[in-house]
Design an enzyme around this catalytic site. Structure first.
Site, PDB file in Angstrom:
ATOM      1  N   SER A 285       0.850  -1.195   0.000  1.00 28.54           N
ATOM      2  CA  SER A 285       0.000   0.000   0.000  1.00 28.54           C
ATOM      3  C   SER A 285       0.887   1.248   0.000  1.00 28.54           C
ATOM      4  O   SER A 285       1.650   1.445  -0.945  1.00 28.54           O
ATOM      5  CB  SER A 285      -0.943  -0.029   1.212  1.00 28.54           C
ATOM      6  OG  SER A 285      -1.842   1.047   1.166  1.00 28.54           O
ATOM      7  N   HIS A 312      -2.718  -0.951  -3.255  1.00 27.63           N
ATOM      8  CA  HIS A 312      -3.845  -0.067  -2.991  1.00 27.63           C
ATOM      9  C   HIS A 312      -3.655   1.231  -3.782  1.00 27.63           C
ATOM     10  O   HIS A 312      -2.734   2.000  -3.513  1.00 27.63           O
ATOM     11  CB  HIS A 312      -3.945   0.253  -1.504  1.00 27.63           C
ATOM     12  CG  HIS A 312      -4.223  -0.939  -0.643  1.00 27.63           C
ATOM     13  ND1 HIS A 312      -3.923  -0.966   0.704  1.00 27.63           N
ATOM     14  CD2 HIS A 312      -4.771  -2.145  -0.931  1.00 27.63           C
ATOM     15  CE1 HIS A 312      -4.288  -2.138   1.205  1.00 27.63           C
ATOM     16  NE2 HIS A 312      -4.789  -2.871   0.234  1.00 27.63           N
ATOM     17  N   ASP A 409      -4.288  -4.990   5.977  1.00 27.45           N
ATOM     18  CA  ASP A 409      -4.796  -5.793   4.862  1.00 27.45           C
ATOM     19  C   ASP A 409      -3.761  -6.830   4.439  1.00 27.45           C
ATOM     20  O   ASP A 409      -2.592  -6.509   4.241  1.00 27.45           O
ATOM     21  CB  ASP A 409      -5.139  -4.874   3.685  1.00 27.45           C
ATOM     22  CG  ASP A 409      -5.852  -5.601   2.555  1.00 27.45           C
ATOM     23  OD1 ASP A 409      -6.565  -6.593   2.842  1.00 27.45           O
ATOM     24  OD2 ASP A 409      -5.698  -5.182   1.391  1.00 27.45           O
TER      25      ASP A 409
END
Length: 466
Positions: A285, A312, A409
């Site tokens: 991310s 992301h 995540d």
């Protein structure tokens, strides 16, 4: 606690006002100055030494990318880029992330109040993440300078024990048939990169990171065909309105003529797709574009496994990211498309706004499934969704990698993969992470076999897979 000082840089006076108002809605931040171009921004950073900068990408006299490089060379500090959604702006945003920008947000539509509010919330979240990451890094560096500190033995391997944890529900979706004739794109014939010496297993000396997820705007991914790396992107304005994502309920039967084939490059070859035995899945991310560049440029062209990646990022930006990474990597890097057959010598990046899953296909092959299911852990695409899709694929030798990023995540499903007997799991260590959130969460679940600095992950992965 005193409010953090922020410098707002944008060539539009109206946009400077909007961004300043959004920032000062949070009492932790105060806009101490603004600048109309990159040259003013460099001067005011030198003069005022703010804690953080928001930087427009496209500006006259000195653009945001040029100013960022000067700032990072002379006075490194967190910089959040504000990008338009035209192709030139997206391309330069990706380059800014490689050059040290903490993260980016797209500029809000000035005619849509709801969009302005959503962008403001995302901006504040990133700014808090940047400040927390900076303070944790400073605290870690200070602790390492303590003379009486007892450092752990670097030769001691990371625990690979599997403690009993509550059983995780694993959903095995019904997987519709994907024909073997689905699109298989020719690989680009690139020179092999030398593989460095493998890294060693390191202990986790981490502190807590950031756990707040980011929401992604729901717009469709960019067109599917990948242009040559040398083609200059056109500066084309995109509409500000947000279009709904098309619903994909299942993977359809794909006829052999479903997509036009791009011309094969001279000397190119099609990598083997049948009999695929190995697969690598990567999640990241905040800080991911820079980490992916380091990672992919050290994977050789003859790597015997496809690499699927969840980064992301909002829609459209993932296409620019794939094109940029393709210029550095010996692999062919492309934005993933629904129904693509996975093959060796290629890396596939999940398009923003879509979850990516790996599913079995006809003829013993494996394909990409894109879905518009609800966001998971605040993200679509989600690393957890990708990892979960690998759980039933026990015929494959699976390797999972998790790198820099806010939140957690990917950690939960990496734990499920680890406990089911996946071949290897890797995490980037705290020292090289822009934000030590996602890797920290995985390490704390004791599901990481190798905790390594960024530059050692690719060589050690190559060794493990080969």
């Amino acid at each position: 606690m005193r409010p953090y000082k922020v410098l707002v840089v944008d060539d539009s006076a109206f946009m400077r006002k909007i961004i300043s108002d959004l920032i000062e809605n949070d009492p932790d931040f105060k806009v101490t100055a603004t600048a109309a171009n990159g040259r003013e921004a460099v001067d005011k950073v030198n003069e005022l030494q703010p804690d953080l900068v928001t930087m427009d990408v496209e500006m006259p006299e000195m653009n945001g990318l040029e100013a960022l490089k000067v700032i990072m060379a002379n006075h490194p500090l967190p910089v959040i880029m504000l990008s338009g959604i035209n192709e030139e702006g997206m391309r330069e945003t990706i380059m800014a992330l490689e050059s040290g920008a903490f993260d980016f947000i797209r500029k809000p539509s000035i005619t849509n109040s709801q969009d302005i509010i959503a962008v403001g919330l995302s901006l504040i979240e990133q700014m808090k993440g940047a400040m927390l990451a900076r303070e944790q890094r400073q605290a870690r560096n200070a602790s390492l300078r303590e003379p009486d500190m007892i450092l752990p033995d670097p030769a001691r391997p990371v625990s690979t024990g599997r403690p009993v944890v509550p059983e995780l529900p694993v959903r095995k979706p019904g997987l519709p048939k994907i024909t073997a004739e689905a699109t298989v794109k020719p690989a680009v014939d690139k020179s092999k990169q030398p593989v460095q010496d493998a890294g060693t297993k390191l202990p986790d000396t981490s502190k807590s990171g950031i756990s707040t997820p980011r929401n992604l705007p729901k717009t469709p991914p960019a067109p599917s065909l990948k242009p040559p790396a040398s083609e200059r992107l056109k500066n084309r304005k995109q509409p500000d309105t947000v279009q709904p994502l098309p619903e994909i309920k299942a993977v359809p039967e794909l006829p052999s003529v479903s997509r036009p084939e791009p011309p094969a490059s001279g000397g190119g070859r099609k990598a083997g797709t049948k009999g695929l035995r190995k697969l690598v899945a990567v999640g990241c991310s905040t800080g991911g574009p820079r980490a992916l560049k380091t990672f992919l440029e050290n994977i050789p062209a003859d790597f015997p496994a496809p690499i699927v990646i969840v980064q992301h990022m909002p829609p459209n930006f993932t296409k620019s990211l794939a094109q940029r990474l393709n210029t550095f990597s010996p692999l062919e890097v492309t934005e993933a498309e629904h129904g693509m057959i996975l093959r060796q010598g290629a890396a596939y990046i999940a398009p923003g706004g879509y979850h990516l899953k790996v599913v079995p296909a006809a003829g013993g092959q494996y394909a990409i499934e894109l879905t518009t299911e609800e966001a998971r852990n605040g993200h679509r695409p989600s690393v957890d969704t990708l990892y979960e899709s690998l759980l039933p694929l026990t015929d494959l030798e699976r390797h999972a990698v998790i790198m820099t990023g806010m939140g957690s995540d990917g950690a939960r499903m990496m734990k499920a993969l680890h406990d089911s007997g996946v071949t290897s799991t890797f995490a980037e260590n705290e020292e090289t992470c822009v934000v030590y959130g996602m890797p920290r969460s995985a390490v704390e679940l004791q599901c990481v076999k190798y905790v390594l600095p960024l530059q050692e992950i690719a060589p050690r992965l190559v060794q493990a897979v080969k």
